[in-house]
Write an enzyme that holds these catalytic residues in place. Structure first.
Site, short mmCIF file in Angstrom:
data_model
loop_
_atom_site.label_atom_id
_atom_site.label_comp_id
_atom_site.label_asym_id
_atom_site.label_seq_id
_atom_site.Cartn_x
_atom_site.Cartn_y
_atom_site.Cartn_z
N GLU A 44 29.59 30.52 48.26
CA GLU A 44 28.69 31.59 48.68
C GLU A 44 27.49 31.64 47.76
O GLU A 44 27.64 31.59 46.54
CB GLU A 44 29.37 32.97 48.65
CG GLU A 44 30.42 33.19 49.72
CD GLU A 44 30.95 34.63 49.68
OE1 GLU A 44 30.26 35.52 49.09
OE2 GLU A 44 32.04 34.87 50.22
N GLU A 103 37.41 35.28 46.62
CA GLU A 103 37.16 36.21 45.52
C GLU A 103 38.40 37.02 45.12
O GLU A 103 38.42 38.25 45.23
CB GLU A 103 35.99 37.14 45.88
CG GLU A 103 34.71 36.36 46.10
CD GLU A 103 33.50 37.22 46.45
OE1 GLU A 103 33.67 38.44 46.68
OE2 GLU A 103 32.38 36.67 46.51
#
Length: 318
Positions: free
Chosen positions: A250, A143
């Site tokens: 995820e 991220e």
């Protein structure tokens, strides 16, 4: 070359994030076994016996490489190698995930403090260690919180080039800015990251997605099935249009029944589009999570509801 998809209701890579090695990120380097730890063999055993074949292993850059452009920490590398070796012995692959959000000691990759060359140096060194093991996938960064996709592309391309210069052909997972969201990939990242080049032709675009109202993964309530599938469908369409491969690194839902019910249509969508969806790793598992609402860690030997929903997609007999 990407692995050949097996004839089962599963992706090439199907698994879970095993947390622990990136814990206590504010304590650097931290005390091994106290501030952070690596997953134990029993954790690997439980999930591989269930039919999972992939573990996303979160690690911290600062622990692997205490000084930018310096040597890797041999003790930390050995811990990663031990995990990779044990997982491989169980027939599983490991995503080596640099869980740093595009930062090193708080400074942005691509800045004067942490240059693109320094990021490339990290991955060159890691490729020299793991580049002959096709059971290791290189998760470039978790991220990344970069200020623009253009800036992040330069960092990523430098890392790809450095990895390939070592002779490694490992799959490279490319994340996007904006919390790596599947729902925003096409608008935020695709015009730029879609032009990355890889001489080994083994790039996979990694996205994350959660199904609460703001896609933050912080709330137990969830959106409807139609809304949930819409969040990833645009990315699926982009993969088809660009003849690219994707990986859902995820995703997670709470134990509320209507949220658990989202897992089957989500995994079905990826299976039905297995020509572009290479795999997935659920978030998350490991004993340190305790009673975390998303956890797949068994509850005193009992499978979690989310695990029960995932079982049919693992290609293993119960």
């Amino acid at each position: 070359m990407l692995p050949v998809l097996q004839p089962a209701t599963a992706q090439t890579w199907r698994g879970v994030n095993l947390a622990g090695a990136a814990y206590s990120s504010s304590k650097l380097p931290g005390r091994y076994g106290y501030d952070y730890l690596y997953p134990k063999p029993a954790e690997v055993d439980y999930f591989t016996q269930a039919g999972m074949n992939t573990f996303r292993l979160s690690v911290l850059w600062e622990r692997l490489q205490p000084v930018l452009n310096g040597p890797l920490n041999p003790q930390e590398v050995q811990r990663v190698q031990q995990f990779v070796s044990y997982a491989r012995g169980k027939g599983a692959s490991t995503v080596l995930d640099i869980h740093n959000y595009g930062r090193y000691r708080g400074q942005e990759v691509g800045s004067d403090a942490v240059s693109d060359a320094a990021f490339a140096d990290l991955w060159s060194r890691l490729a020299q260690v793991f580049g002959k093991d096709d059971h290791v996938l290189f998760g470039l960064m978790n991220e990344p919180q970069q200020h623009s996709a253009e800036a992040w592309k330069a960092s990523v391309q430098g890392a790809i080039d450095a990895i390939r210069k070592t002779g490694s052909h490992n799959a490279i997972l490319v994340p996007g800015i904006g919390w790596d969201g599947a729902h925003s990939f096409v608008t935020l990242n695709s015009p730029t990251l879609g032009t990355l080049t890889d001489p080994a032709h083994n790039l996979i675009y990694e996205v994350h997605e959660y199904f609460d109202t703001d896609a933050s993964g912080t709330k137990p309530a969830c959106i409807s099935q139609d809304q949930a599938l819409a969040r990833i469908r645009a990315f699926t369409d982009w993969l088809h249009a660009h003849k690219a491969h994707g990986f859902l690194g995820e995703f997670g839902v709470s134990r509320q029944p209507e949220c658990v019910a989202l897992l089957s249509p989500l995994l079905t969508h990826m299976h039905e589009n297995a020509d572009v969806w290479s795999g997935w790793t659920y978030w998350a598992a490991g004993p340190l999570w305790g009673n975390y609402m998303f956890t797949l860690e068994p509850d005193h030997g009992t499978d979690r509801p989310q695990m029960q929903a995932i079982w049919p997609f693992l290609g293993a007999a119960r």
